[in-house]
Design a protein around this motif. Structure first.
Motif, PDB file in Angstrom:
ATOM      1  N   ALA A 234       0.805  -1.260   0.080  1.00  0.00           N
ATOM      2  CA  ALA A 234       0.034   0.095   0.112  1.00  0.00           C
ATOM      3  C   ALA A 234       0.739   1.092  -0.107  1.00  0.00           C
ATOM      4  O   ALA A 234       1.657   1.453   0.951  1.00  0.00           O
ATOM      5  CB  ALA A 234      -1.116   0.164   1.369  1.00  0.00           C
ATOM      6  N   ASN A 235       0.841   2.057  -1.202  1.00  0.00           N
ATOM      7  CA  ASN A 235       1.647   3.270  -1.126  1.00  0.00           C
ATOM      8  C   ASN A 235       0.720   4.412  -0.937  1.00  0.00           C
ATOM      9  O   ASN A 235      -0.528   4.179  -0.829  1.00  0.00           O
ATOM     10  CB  ASN A 235       2.161   3.333  -2.486  1.00  0.00           C
ATOM     11  CG  ASN A 235       1.205   3.541  -3.796  1.00  0.00           C
ATOM     12  OD1 ASN A 235       0.148   4.048  -3.603  1.00  0.00           O
ATOM     13  ND2 ASN A 235       1.755   2.965  -4.921  1.00  0.00           N
ATOM     14  N   ARG A 236       1.247   5.676  -0.716  1.00  0.00           N
ATOM     15  CA  ARG A 236       0.848   6.967  -0.421  1.00  0.00           C
ATOM     16  C   ARG A 236      -0.068   6.934   0.757  1.00  0.00           C
ATOM     17  O   ARG A 236      -1.197   7.180   0.810  1.00  0.00           O
ATOM     18  CB  ARG A 236       0.009   7.445  -1.612  1.00  0.00           C
ATOM     19  CG  ARG A 236       0.775   7.654  -2.640  1.00  0.00           C
ATOM     20  CD  ARG A 236       0.058   8.331  -3.915  1.00  0.00           C
ATOM     21  NE  ARG A 236       0.251   9.847  -3.678  1.00  0.00           N
ATOM     22  CZ  ARG A 236      -1.239  10.224  -3.425  1.00  0.00           C
ATOM     23  NH1 ARG A 236      -2.183   9.697  -3.369  1.00  0.00           N
ATOM     24  NH2 ARG A 236      -1.146  11.680  -3.215  1.00  0.00           N
TER      25      ARG A 236
ATOM     26  N   GLY B  24       1.721  13.317   3.188  1.00  0.00           N
ATOM     27  CA  GLY B  24       1.572  14.104   4.165  1.00  0.00           C
ATOM     28  C   GLY B  24       0.342  14.892   4.416  1.00  0.00           C
ATOM     29  O   GLY B  24      -0.003  15.534   5.295  1.00  0.00           O
ATOM     30  N   ALA B  25      -0.281  14.896   3.268  1.00  0.00           N
ATOM     31  CA  ALA B  25      -1.546  15.900   3.414  1.00  0.00           C
ATOM     32  C   ALA B  25      -2.494  15.318   4.212  1.00  0.00           C
ATOM     33  O   ALA B  25      -3.321  16.079   4.925  1.00  0.00           O
ATOM     34  CB  ALA B  25      -2.097  15.854   1.883  1.00  0.00           C
TER      35      ALA B  25
ATOM     36  N   ALA C  45       6.766   6.679   3.461  1.00  0.00           N
ATOM     37  CA  ALA C  45       8.038   7.410   3.300  1.00  0.00           C
ATOM     38  C   ALA C  45       8.263   8.416   4.177  1.00  0.00           C
ATOM     39  O   ALA C  45       7.460   9.518   4.720  1.00  0.00           O
ATOM     40  CB  ALA C  45       8.103   8.021   1.775  1.00  0.00           C
ATOM     41  N   THR C  46       9.490   8.634   4.825  1.00  0.00           N
ATOM     42  CA  THR C  46       9.837   9.513   5.616  1.00  0.00           C
ATOM     43  C   THR C  46      11.390   9.715   5.682  1.00  0.00           C
ATOM     44  O   THR C  46      12.024   9.016   5.491  1.00  0.00           O
ATOM     45  CB  THR C  46       9.326   9.304   7.173  1.00  0.00           C
ATOM     46  OG1 THR C  46       9.682  10.234   7.969  1.00  0.00           O
ATOM     47  CG2 THR C  46       9.933   7.965   7.676  1.00  0.00           C
ATOM     48  N   SER C  47      11.759  10.852   6.187  1.00  0.00           N
ATOM     49  CA  SER C  47      13.199  11.472   6.241  1.00  0.00           C
ATOM     50  C   SER C  47      13.447  11.689   7.801  1.00  0.00           C
ATOM     51  O   SER C  47      14.300  12.190   8.179  1.00  0.00           O
ATOM     52  CB  SER C  47      13.481  12.491   5.627  1.00  0.00           C
ATOM     53  OG  SER C  47      12.593  13.790   5.770  1.00  0.00           O
TER      54      SER C  47
END
Length: 297
Positions: A213-215, A220-221, A263-265
């Motif tokens: 599962a992406n997004r 982030g929205a 995804a994260t930094s």
């Protein structure tokens, strides 16, 4: 047979801790085509790992990867279209001594020489081979899917898949799923973007296809929107201390979903995300409650 094997055969792999002696260990689900278990939460690299040559940014990504593996994570997903993400992943893996637990998920995304692009990606990752290769957004899939199947047959690849994002080309996606043997699909799914529930997720279960599962946070929205509201008290019933965890638990508790790839930094965020892949999971009633509540905000 041990307890893990029995539960896996009963289709309850998601309920089995990766390390039974640790209650906080990540839960896993089986890849249907092989039975191999992978944790419910992986790591995406779209946007967040596109830091170019910035040393500080690259070190930050390596720190995220270190925390990811330390927390029991395995699957990292990237693509040739993600800017500098591939070399950043490769540099981070080298700094970490190339963790044995890595499950490398990459994509082919070109209308020309797919084999050359895959080899370039492999060199950037600095891995001997990829675990999973996916035809990204179905680009030239008629040519690229047979290429991946041949690579798998030759032992140069373990799993084959296709991807889509943001609800695009679901009808074409369905046709490929029905007409070809796939190990994985990747699609957009979260408590707001639920089109995949209509056909693609049930079809994945029927066909024995793993689902990434992406997004999950709509880049982030979704979490930015939710953070304007208080977390409902009942979120604590399934061990959620944040909106991000509530969203992820909703996603990975779907019977067809194998792994979510936020995804994260941020080291703090990767730890927060991984925590959503352990502890109590919502049942179907709680999943509806989560989606209904978020849909009204």
């Amino acid at each position: 047979m041990d307890r893990r094997t029995v539960l896996q055969l009963l289709g309850l792999g998601a309920l089995v801790p990766a390390h039974a002696n640790s209650p906080a260990a990540p839960l896993t689900k089986p890849i249907p085509s092989s039975g191999e278990q992978i944790p419910l939460v992986g790591l995406g690299t779209w946007i967040t790992f596109n830091v170019g040559r910035d040393p500080q940014g690259r070190q930050q990504c390596a720190d995220v990867m270190r925390a990811f593996f330390a927390g029991g994570g395995r699957l990292i997903d990237s693509s040739p279209m993600y800017g500098s993400s591939q070399p950043v992943v490769g540099e981070g893996l080298q700094k970490l001594g190339m963790p044995d637990s890595l499950f490398s998920a990459e994509k082919v995304w070109t209308s020309s020489d797919g084999a050359a692009q895959i080899e370039a990606s492999r060199r950037l990752w600095q891995v001997p081979r990829f675990d999973l290769l996916q035809v990204h957004n179905l680009l030239d899939w008629e040519e690229k899917l047979p290429l991946l199947q041949e690579m798998k047959k030759a032992g140069r690849l373990r799993y084959v898949g296709i991807t889509t994002s943001e609800g695009r080309r679901h009808r074409d996606f369905e046709q490929v799923m029905r007409g070809h043997r796939l190990d994985f699909i990747q699609l957009t799914y979260n408590p707001v973007d639920r089109d995949a529930e209509k056909t693609l997720l049930p079809l994945a279960r029927e066909r024995g296809i793993a689902v990434l599962a992406n997004r999950p946070f709509q880049e982030g929205a979704l979490t930015r929107k939710l953070q304007r509201h208080p977390l409902p008290p009942w979120a604590a019933e399934i061990g959620c201390a944040s909106w991000a965890q509530l969203v992820l638990k909703h996603i990975v508790s779907h019977p067809a979903v194998t792994c979510a790839i936020p995804a994260t930094s941020s080291v703090a965020h990767v730890r927060e995300n991984l925590a959503a892949g352990s502890g109590p999971m919502p049942d179907e009633a709680m999943r509806r409650r989560i989606a209904d509540h978020i849909g009204k905000l």
